[in-house]
Design a protein around this motif. Structure first.
Motif, mmCIF file in Angstrom:
data_model
loop_
_atom_site.group_PDB
_atom_site.id
_atom_site.type_symbol
_atom_site.label_atom_id
_atom_site.label_comp_id
_atom_site.label_asym_id
_atom_site.label_seq_id
_atom_site.Cartn_x
_atom_site.Cartn_y
_atom_site.Cartn_z
ATOM 1 N N LYS A 57 0.845 -1.188 0.000
ATOM 2 C CA LYS A 57 0.000 0.000 0.000
ATOM 3 C C LYS A 57 0.881 1.239 0.000
ATOM 4 C CE LYS A 57 -4.029 -2.160 1.877
ATOM 5 N NZ LYS A 57 -5.070 -2.202 2.902
ATOM 6 N N LEU A 58 0.740 2.001 -1.059
ATOM 7 C CA LEU A 58 1.570 3.186 -1.223
ATOM 8 C C LEU A 58 0.711 4.426 -1.414
ATOM 9 C CD1 LEU A 58 4.141 1.578 -3.698
ATOM 10 C CD2 LEU A 58 4.560 2.123 -1.312
ATOM 11 N N GLY A 59 -0.473 4.386 -0.794
ATOM 12 C CA GLY A 59 -1.370 5.534 -0.929
ATOM 13 C C GLY A 59 -0.776 6.786 -0.303
ATOM 14 N N ILE A 60 -1.060 7.933 -0.942
ATOM 15 C CA ILE A 60 -0.602 9.238 -0.454
ATOM 16 C C ILE A 60 0.905 9.262 -0.214
ATOM 17 C CG2 ILE A 60 -1.416 11.185 0.944
ATOM 18 C CD1 ILE A 60 -3.603 9.441 2.027
ATOM 19 N N CYS A 61 1.652 8.536 -1.020
ATOM 20 C CA CYS A 61 3.108 8.646 -0.969
ATOM 21 C C CYS A 61 3.487 9.556 -2.124
ATOM 22 C CB CYS A 61 3.775 7.285 -1.117
ATOM 23 S SG CYS A 61 3.464 6.220 0.277
ATOM 24 N N LEU A 62 3.685 10.817 -1.810
ATOM 25 C CA LEU A 62 3.868 11.793 -2.881
ATOM 26 C C LEU A 62 5.284 11.788 -3.440
ATOM 27 C CD1 LEU A 62 1.760 14.697 -1.370
ATOM 28 C CD2 LEU A 62 1.054 12.876 -2.917
ATOM 29 N N ASN A 63 6.202 11.067 -2.793
ATOM 30 C CA ASN A 63 7.601 11.091 -3.245
ATOM 31 C C ASN A 63 7.948 9.956 -4.197
ATOM 32 O OD1 ASN A 63 7.976 13.278 -1.523
ATOM 33 N ND2 ASN A 63 8.469 11.927 0.201
ATOM 34 N N ILE A 64 7.019 9.051 -4.427
ATOM 35 C CA ILE A 64 7.379 7.928 -5.306
ATOM 36 C C ILE A 64 6.980 8.253 -6.746
ATOM 37 C CG2 ILE A 64 7.248 6.173 -3.507
ATOM 38 C CD1 ILE A 64 4.480 5.425 -4.720
ATOM 39 N N SER A 65 7.683 7.601 -7.662
ATOM 40 C CA SER A 65 7.402 7.836 -9.069
ATOM 41 C C SER A 65 7.445 6.520 -9.833
ATOM 42 C CB SER A 65 8.423 8.823 -9.650
ATOM 43 O OG SER A 65 9.673 8.177 -9.740
ATOM 44 N N ASP A 66 7.284 6.613 -11.129
ATOM 45 C CA ASP A 66 7.306 5.431 -11.990
ATOM 46 C C ASP A 66 8.578 4.619 -11.820
ATOM 47 O OD1 ASP A 66 4.886 6.121 -12.933
ATOM 48 O OD2 ASP A 66 5.671 7.246 -14.655
ATOM 49 N N GLU A 67 9.650 5.331 -11.567
ATOM 50 C CA GLU A 67 10.943 4.655 -11.477
ATOM 51 C C GLU A 67 10.957 3.616 -10.359
ATOM 52 O OE1 GLU A 67 15.528 5.788 -10.580
ATOM 53 O OE2 GLU A 67 14.167 7.434 -11.084
ATOM 54 N N GLY A 68 10.488 4.061 -9.183
ATOM 55 C CA GLY A 68 10.441 3.135 -8.052
ATOM 56 C C GLY A 68 9.460 2.004 -8.301
ATOM 57 N N LEU A 69 8.351 2.341 -8.883
ATOM 58 C CA LEU A 69 7.320 1.332 -9.133
ATOM 59 C C LEU A 69 7.828 0.272 -10.109
ATOM 60 C CD1 LEU A 69 4.628 1.309 -7.781
ATOM 61 C CD2 LEU A 69 3.595 2.283 -9.826
ATOM 62 N N ALA A 70 8.697 0.693 -11.005
ATOM 63 C CA ALA A 70 9.240 -0.247 -11.977
ATOM 64 C C ALA A 70 10.015 -1.351 -11.276
ATOM 65 C CB ALA A 70 10.131 0.486 -12.969
ATOM 66 N N TYR A 71 10.768 -0.993 -10.205
ATOM 67 C CA TYR A 71 11.499 -2.026 -9.452
ATOM 68 C C TYR A 71 10.540 -3.041 -8.863
ATOM 69 C CZ TYR A 71 15.730 0.794 -9.690
ATOM 70 O OH TYR A 71 16.819 1.480 -10.133
ATOM 71 N N ILE A 72 9.428 -2.507 -8.289
ATOM 72 C CA ILE A 72 8.424 -3.415 -7.706
ATOM 73 C C ILE A 72 7.906 -4.350 -8.797
ATOM 74 C CG2 ILE A 72 6.164 -3.538 -6.572
ATOM 75 C CD1 ILE A 72 8.192 -2.325 -4.728
ATOM 76 N N GLY A 73 7.571 -3.775 -9.937
ATOM 77 C CA GLY A 73 7.024 -4.568 -11.029
ATOM 78 C C GLY A 73 7.998 -5.649 -11.475
ATOM 79 N N MET A 74 9.264 -5.322 -11.442
ATOM 80 C CA MET A 74 10.252 -6.291 -11.912
ATOM 81 C C MET A 74 10.429 -7.446 -10.942
ATOM 82 S SD MET A 74 13.364 -4.348 -13.734
ATOM 83 C CE MET A 74 13.370 -2.847 -12.774
#
Lengths: 525, 672
Positions: free
Chosen positions: B444-461
């Motif tokens: 759960k990363l709701g209201i995390c204003l500092n994250i971006s696509d870049e970080g999410l890409a690591y999760i996806g990988m």
């Protein structure tokens, strides 16, 4: 008078029929004997000075009247026998006077026995005579027969009285040897007087009034005893609640004085009697107020003051009371004797436990009480008994119902039928689909009908026998209805159309029931 | 015999083609079918293969969860061996249905769930109890209209073992008394919110039903009177007494013997119980494993001391309590080894207390420190270094924890399966580190204003087991981040990307590859159009919950594919979208649609709404603007309510959307 008549009848019936049971009863009748003894003395006293007792002595004489009436009816040639009762009673008094000595006197005993022998011989003669006469006189046999019967009965009665007193004279000595450890207060002549200081002249009438029926009383006791012996065990559990409050008291035996009032004293409506006019009062204070009317000498502060105030300065022995009913746990001869604290306790105990429940609640016509105060208490709450058990018992308090259910296996709370009526499912108006709609509406009618049927039908089962159909649905009647069947006999499922139809019927008859129809009972099964 | 005959027929029909399944006995096929229980659709596919499979499946099926009451007679006769009947999707079950059920299923029925159904009464239950002798479980929760007579009917089910009566507010002690006497074999009874039940009823249950294992007495007006008999229950394992305000210290003090068999105790919201009462309640309950004291008295050393005797204690929940540092330290010292600790919304949790505790309890598996706003990176450092085996960490709104601290989580706690970082300072570096937790299933990363696509890409990988992803108002996320997730996490079931304003249809198209997706929320994503929703509808057949509120570009063209493909859709929120009468009406073809929220639909007319409401026959809950209340005929509402539908009326003004940053600022203003 009603009461006394009954006593007389019992005495008569008993003396003629149950002679063989007597010895057994005598043995259990120690106190009665002693009372008899005492009362006989009182009797004598009474005869000597009847003017004091006024009304009371009159009633005593009335009791004796039936006997003399029957005697006067007898044919004249039996005159010598007719005299017997008088003679006899004077002799009894003689013997009794000798019996005053607490120790056993063999001489007196022999006296008694020879008297009895004589008496029996007389009766034998009488019987012979009757037999002889019967063969001669054939006319009017019925009338004669009853006369003879009465005569013999009268004689038998006196014999029995004598026999009892004779046998009873043995008892104190026997008892003496058996229970030396017993406190003397409990011992003496079966506990009659508040001994010592408490006893004074103002109490005298009270005791003499007790003696008025005493001749009968001991025999009566026997009769009652025979009859109620088997009832007794049933009644015993009933008394648990009434004196529970005193249950905790644990006085060592002997540390208190045991008093035992007689049945008649307990049941007497009044305990204080005016020595002048004989009027009875419940309270001594009321009697003292009454006395003022009899003259100025009663108006003095001394006369109006509480009589035994001064006596209280002496150390008072704790008083406890014994129930006169033999075999009762509250009777001092019971193995686990538990004394009663006050005279009021004695009265309530005796009425509740050993008397008929003559007061019926006018509201529910079901509950009966022997103490009027109990009735009044009940009437306050009658109709509020809304907590039902499946066994039909009702409770005014929910916690009492749940205690009952916790105690008994298989009993369950019974849901009042109104509630099942109040719960039909919401109506099925919504189904637009034609088929579903028709099914739904059918189901709806079934729902309400079924609710009436299964809940109320059971009431009708039980109440079929109740006479007053109008009161079927009054809340007062819950305690007569039995919901047990509802839980114990699984009812056939009411799912197919046929049975749901039958429930509709029962629902209908339920309705007619409500409006006062008497019909339903044939519909039920 | 029957089986052979069928085989012969089959052979004749198929020109004696060899079907290997014909060689298997019925028992073996049944054993195979047992493994298909996880997904109901698999069984359906199996049964549709051929006639013989069809008959095999209906002879094998034990559980049934029908949608409509109307079909009950037919499906019940088709499935003769059904033992568990879940009617939670049928809002309307009347006595007639229950009678049909009881007559068809008879002794084979063992369990029935009526928790979501209404319109049945005492009669239906009576029929059920009398015909289905083997009934062991009834769920009557939420039957708010049932009275004691119904309870008395339930009491006829003599073999009942599990009974739930939650929220049956009209049932009193009398009804419970009937059940206590009738159902002697009860092992579980839940009386939560049965406000008519008092000490007497509970006491009788405890006296008569000696087999009870699980007892839920939450929010009952009970006092100490019933406790002695409850504690005498020899088999009691789970006792829930949440919100029993009538129980206090004085009354508990007299209790001498605790319940030895007790394993779980919930005393939440019992405000009148302090450590004194607690210690007398749990004295003797040495086997206690789980203790919940949420919203209770302050956690002090004295309270902790009373836990000392509980050597088997594994789980402590102190949510919402006032916690002192000393108290937390004492808990750490008094309890042997905790595996689960919940301090959610506790006031007074400090770095000192928490770090002391976690160093003592290195075996912690689950830790909940939601809204512990005082803790900093110190706590996180201790937690991560001590409790390497954590599987669940929930730390929503730990606002003082700096972004660097989240790196530690990924580095040290690699067994994490559940991680709630809502409203935290985590950034892409933190996400990169967390992507090492390869078992992660809920993030759960709701209201995390500092994250971006870049970080999410690591999760996806790296996190291929992810089933739930919450990106609510994480405003920096765009299509590329979602693409990375969609291509890496095929197990995704729940996705929330509400208010990620830059999301477009391409995200949805990529997500449509996640075939298991059942819940999708994309509120306030103005760029999404009907195209994206169509892709989701086609790709995600399991979709049961769809929230497209405030997606202005979604119109009727999105509804048509939904109506056609998403036959599992239960709930849809269409508020503020551009859907009109036609779109709404087309949803009627989704047979299991139950919840519908249509607020501020500009194009919706009165007649269109009426048609849609009448056409969607399975509706149970509809949220409408209060303006419609006067526009529609009363008879319509009555009709729909009789079908089992509940209306909720909203009177909200049309709201314009706020800028996400502005929203966050507004939120922070509200927190003192």
């Amino acid at each position: 008078m009603d009461h006394k008549d009954r006593l007389c009848q019992e005495t008569w019936a008993n003396s003629s029929s149950s002679g063989n049971e007597l010895p057994k009863n005598i043995s259990t009748q120690k106190p009665s004997y002693a009372n008899f003894n005492f009362n006989a003395q009182q009797h004598q006293q009474k005869w000597e000075d009847t003017s004091i007792f006024g009304v009371r002595t009159n009633s005593t004489f009335q009791e004796f009247n039936p006997q003399s009436e029957t005697q006067s009816l007898l044919p004249s040639n039996n005159n010598d026998h007719i005299k017997i009762p008088d003679r006899e009673s004077s002799r009894i008094n003689e013997t009794l006077q000798t019996n005053k000595v607490p120790d056993w006197d063999p001489k007196a005993m022999l006296n008694n026995l020879s008297f009895l022998e004589q008496k029996i011989h007389q009766l034998q003669d009488l019987a012979h005579l009757i037999i002889g006469r019967r063969s001669q006189v054939l006319g009017r046999p019925d009338e004669l027969l009853t006369q003879q019967q009465q005569l013999i009965t009268a004689d038998l009665t006196s014999i029995i009285v004598q026999l009892i007193s004779t046998a009873g004279s043995l008892l104190p000595s026997v008892k003496h040897t058996l229970s030396v450890a017993m406190p003397p207060a409990g011992q003496l002549g079966g506990v009659l007087f508040p001994s010592g200081a408490g006893m004074n002249s103002s109490l005298q009438p009270q005791y003499s009034s007790a003696s008025k029926v005493s001749d009968q009383s001991n025999q009566m006791d026997i009769a009652v005893n025979c009859g109620t012996e088997q009832n007794y065990s049933i009644e015993e559990h009933e008394m648990r609640d009434e004196e529970d409050a005193e249950e905790g008291e644990n006085l060592p035996p002997g540390s208190y004085e045991i008093l035992q009032l007689e049945k008649e004293e307990i049941l007497a409506p009044h305990t204080h009697f005016c020595t002048i006019c004989g009027k009875g009062f419940k309270r001594d204070a009321n009697l003292r107020m009454h006395m003022r009317g009899h003259g100025d000498e009663y108006k003095t502060p001394a006369a109006l003051a509480k009589p035994n105030k001064e006596a209280s300065s002496e150390p008072v022995l704790i008083k406890r009371y014994s129930c006169p009913f033999a075999g009762c746990k509250r009777n001092k001869d019971h193995k686990k004797f538990q004394p009663l604290k006050t005279i009021l306790c004695v009265k309530n105990h005796y009425k509740r436990t050993h008397c008929d429940k003559s007061y019926t609640c006018s509201r529910c016509n079901t509950k009966k009480f022997s103490v009027i105060a109990d009735l009044k208490t009940h009437e306050k709450h009658c109709g509020k008994d809304k907590w039902l058990c499946s066994c039909g018992t009702t409770f005014s308090r929910k916690d009492k119902l749940f205690g009952h259910i916790a105690l008994f296996q298989g009993h369950t709370p019974a849901i009042p039928p109104d509630e099942t009526k109040a719960t039909p499912g919401p109506s099925d108006k919504g189904d637009e689909n034609e088929v579903a709609n028709s099914v739904g509406s059918m189901n709806y009618s079934f729902g309400s009908g079924g609710a009436n049927g299964s809940g109320a039908q059971d009431i009708m089962d039980v109440k079929g026998g109740v006479d007053d159909p109008a009161s079927y649905f009054s809340p007062l009647n819950f305690d007569t209805c039995n919901f047990g069947g509802f839980h114990e006999f699984p009812r056939p499922p009411f799912d197919d159309s046929e049975s749901s139809f039958s429930f509709l019927i029962s629902g209908l008859c339920n309705y007619s029931q409500k409006t006062g129809g008497e019909s339903s009972s044939n519909n039920i099964h | 015999m029957k089986r052979q005959k069928m085989t012969v027929e089959f052979d004749d029909n198929c020109n004696k083609s060899n079907n290997l399944f014909d060689l298997l006995s019925e028992e073996i096929v049944f054993a195979i079918l047992d493994f298909l229980d996880t997904n109901p659709l698999d069984r359906k596919s199996f049964s549709l293969v051929c006639k013989s499979f069809y008959s095999l499946e209906y002879n094998h099926r034990k559980t049934l969860k029908p949608l409509r009451q109307e079909h009950l007679p037919r499906i019940l006769s088709r499935y003769p061996h059904v033992s568990h009947l879940d009617l939670s999707l049928c809002p309307r079950i009347n006595d007639n249905s229950l009678t049909v059920i009881s007559n068809t299923c008879k002794d084979s029925l063992r369990s029935i769930d009526l928790s979501r159904s209404r319109f049945f009464s005492y009669n239906g239950l009576m029929s059920l109890a009398l015909n289905c002798k083997n009934l062991v479980e009834i769920d009557l929760s939420n039957a708010t209209e049932l009275r004691d007579a119904a309870a008395a009917a339930v009491a006829e089910a003599k073999n009942l073992e599990r009974l739930r009566l939650g929220r049956c507010k009209l049932i009193t002690d009398m009804g419970i008394g009937c059940i206590a006497v009738g159902c002697k074999k009860l092992r579980l009874i839940s009386l939560k919110w049965c406000l008519g039940v008092t000490d007497l009823g509970v006491e009788l249950i405890a006296l008569k039903c000696k087999e009870i294992r699980i007892l839920d007495l939450s929010y009952l007006p009970i006092t100490n009177k019933c406790l002695p008999s409850i504690l005498k229950l020899q088999n009691l394992e789970d006792l829930v007494m949440e919100g029993c305000f009538g129980i206090d210290d004085d009354s508990l003090a007299v209790l001498k013997d605790g319940c030895k068999s007790l394993k779980t105790l919930d005393m939440s919201s019992c405000q009148n119980i302090s450590h004194v009462g607690l210690s007398s309640l749990i004295s003797g309950a040495g086997g206690l494993e789980e203790l919940t004291l949420a919203y209770g008295s302050p956690v002090t050393p004295a309270l902790a001391n009373s836990l000392r005797s509980l050597s088997a204690l594994q789980s402590v929940k102190l949510d919402g309590c006032i916690v002192t540092t000393d108290g937390l330290k004492a808990v750490a010292n008094c309890v042997v080894s905790l595996r689960e600790l919940s301090l959610s919304k506790c006031l007074g949790v400090t770095d000192e207390g928490l770090s002391y505790l976690v160093t003592k309890h290195r075996e912690l598996r689950k830790l909940d420190i939601t809204c512990c706003r005082k803790i900093t990176d110190v706590s996180i450092a201790y937690i991560t270094s001590s409790c390497a085996n954590l599987t669940s960490l929930r730390m929503e709104s730990c606002s003082l924890v700096p972004r660097e601290a989240f790196v530690l989580i990924g580095q040290r706690c690699q067994f994490l399966e559940e991680l709630d970082l809502t409203d935290n300072e985590i950034d892409d570096e933190g996400l990169k580190s967390i992507s090492r937790c390869s078992k992660l299933s809920s993030l759960k990363l709701g209201i995390c204003l500092n994250i971006s696509d870049e970080g999410l890409a690591y999760i996806g990988m790296n996190c291929s087991k992810l089933t739930e992803l919450d990106l609510y108002r994480s405003a920096e996320i765009t299509d590329s981040g979602i693409l990375a997730i969609a291509s890496g996490c095929h197990e995704l079931e729940v996705v929330n990307m509400s208010y990620c304003r830059d999301i477009t249809d391409s995200s949805l198209i990529s997500l449509s590859k996640c075939a298991k997706l059942n819940t999708f929320e994309s509120r306030g994503c103005p760029l999404i159009t009907s195209l994206g929703i169509a892709a989701i509808a086609v790709g995600c057949k399991q979709l049961s919950k769809l929230d497209i509120k405030k997606c202005h570009n979604i119109d009727n063209t999105a509804m048509l594919p939904l109506a056609h493909f998403s036959q599992n859709l239960r709930q849809i929120i269409l508020s503020y979208s551009s859907v009109t009468d036609v779109g709404l009406l087309s949803l009627a073809s989704i047979s299991c649609l139950q919840n519908l929220t249509v607020l501020h639909l500009k194009g919706l007319t009165r007649s269109g709404l009426v048609a849609a409401l009448l056409a969607c026959r399975g509706l149970t809950k509809v949220k409408l603007h209060v303006a419609f209340k006067s526009l529609l005929p009363q008879a319509l509402f009555e009709h729909l309510e009789a079908r089992g539908c509940v209306f909720e009326w909203r009177d909200k003004e049309f709201q314009a959307e706020l800028d996400p940053k502005c929203w966050k600022l507004q939120l922070e203003d509200m927190i003192p």
